[in-house]
Design a protein around this motif. Sequence first.
Motif, PDB file in Angstrom:
ATOM      1  N   GLN A  65       2.364   2.773   4.718  1.00 55.20           N
ATOM      2  CA  GLN A  65       2.528   1.735   3.700  1.00 55.20           C
ATOM      3  C   GLN A  65       2.256   0.364   4.317  1.00 55.20           C
ATOM      4  O   GLN A  65       1.637  -0.487   3.687  1.00 55.20           O
ATOM      5  N   ARG A  66       2.697   0.147   5.561  1.00 53.56           N
ATOM      6  CA  ARG A  66       2.471  -1.129   6.250  1.00 53.56           C
ATOM      7  C   ARG A  66       0.989  -1.384   6.440  1.00 53.56           C
ATOM      8  O   ARG A  66       0.489  -2.481   6.206  1.00 53.56           O
ATOM      9  N   VAL A  80       4.086  -3.063  -2.001  1.00 54.80           N
ATOM     10  CA  VAL A  80       3.325  -1.827  -1.800  1.00 54.80           C
ATOM     11  C   VAL A  80       4.246  -0.622  -1.930  1.00 54.80           C
ATOM     12  O   VAL A  80       3.887   0.385  -2.552  1.00 54.80           O
ATOM     13  N   SER A  81       5.449  -0.718  -1.385  1.00 57.53           N
ATOM     14  CA  SER A  81       6.423   0.367  -1.491  1.00 57.53           C
ATOM     15  C   SER A  81       6.756   0.654  -2.957  1.00 57.53           C
ATOM     16  O   SER A  81       6.790   1.810  -3.384  1.00 57.53           O
ATOM     17  N   LYS A  82       6.977  -0.397  -3.721  1.00 59.81           N
ATOM     18  CA  LYS A  82       7.288  -0.249  -5.152  1.00 59.81           C
ATOM     19  C   LYS A  82       6.106   0.381  -5.906  1.00 59.81           C
ATOM     20  O   LYS A  82       6.280   1.303  -6.699  1.00 59.81           O
ATOM     21  N   LEU A  83       4.904  -0.123  -5.630  1.00 64.60           N
ATOM     22  CA  LEU A  83       3.709   0.424  -6.281  1.00 64.60           C
ATOM     23  C   LEU A  83       3.494   1.885  -5.880  1.00 64.60           C
ATOM     24  O   LEU A  83       3.138   2.721  -6.720  1.00 64.60           O
ATOM     25  N   ALA A  84       3.717   2.197  -4.613  1.00 61.63           N
ATOM     26  CA  ALA A  84       3.527   3.564  -4.126  1.00 61.63           C
ATOM     27  C   ALA A  84       4.490   4.526  -4.813  1.00 61.63           C
ATOM     28  O   ALA A  84       4.107   5.641  -5.167  1.00 61.63           O
ATOM     29  N   ARG A  85       5.715   4.099  -5.026  1.00 68.33           N
ATOM     30  CA  ARG A  85       6.683   4.957  -5.726  1.00 68.33           C
ATOM     31  C   ARG A  85       6.223   5.235  -7.163  1.00 68.33           C
ATOM     32  O   ARG A  85       6.322   6.354  -7.648  1.00 68.33           O
ATOM     33  N   ALA A  86       5.734   4.197  -7.832  1.00 69.21           N
ATOM     34  CA  ALA A  86       5.243   4.372  -9.203  1.00 69.21           C
ATOM     35  C   ALA A  86       4.026   5.300  -9.230  1.00 69.21           C
ATOM     36  O   ALA A  86       3.916   6.174 -10.103  1.00 69.21           O
ATOM     37  N   VAL A 103       6.107   5.543   6.429  1.00 69.13           N
ATOM     38  CA  VAL A 103       5.712   6.425   5.341  1.00 69.13           C
ATOM     39  C   VAL A 103       4.194   6.385   5.229  1.00 69.13           C
ATOM     40  O   VAL A 103       3.598   5.313   5.121  1.00 69.13           O
ATOM     41  N   GLN A 104       3.579   7.567   5.288  1.00 72.07           N
ATOM     42  CA  GLN A 104       2.132   7.666   5.133  1.00 72.07           C
ATOM     43  C   GLN A 104       1.802   7.920   3.673  1.00 72.07           C
ATOM     44  O   GLN A 104       2.570   8.573   2.951  1.00 72.07           O
TER      45      GLN A 104
END
Length: 164
Positions: A57-58, A71-77, A96-97
Amino acid sequence: MSKVAPGPTPGFMVWRLANKWRVAVDRALAPLGLTHAQYSLVASLYGMQRAGERPSQRQLADHTGLEALYVSKLARALESAELIERTRDPRDPRAVQLALTKQGQTVARQAIDVVQELHQQLLEPLGGLDAPRTRVFTDELTALLDTPLTPSLPNNENTQGAPS
């Protein structure tokens, strides 16, 4: 006495253009269930996966210029929509990859085509995507984006009483 610029400032024009393009991309991608921000993730992941990468994610945040928390929020969605999968990095359990699912790859390809067509349309006043004026415009934007921001000066004797 300060002088008022006779027309809009470059900053205002960049802001207006960015908003215009974001809205246009949001509208164009709505049928695919994506926002412009989500598109930036899936399109970037698509390119990175094709290059054999499985970014964290980074790394994706650094690549897209988005904040890591966003990015973390978007990735969860996107994970909830079954477009990406998030897994722990075996080399770093804190990381997290991200990877596109099969469905995510299909949607990413469709979205990239939609956005490419939209960019062609938006850049038509400069001659289109491959026009010399577009290349110059892109080079100018790149120069501005590559220039690091200098931290603002602290409020000291050098800045006190100076007009803002």
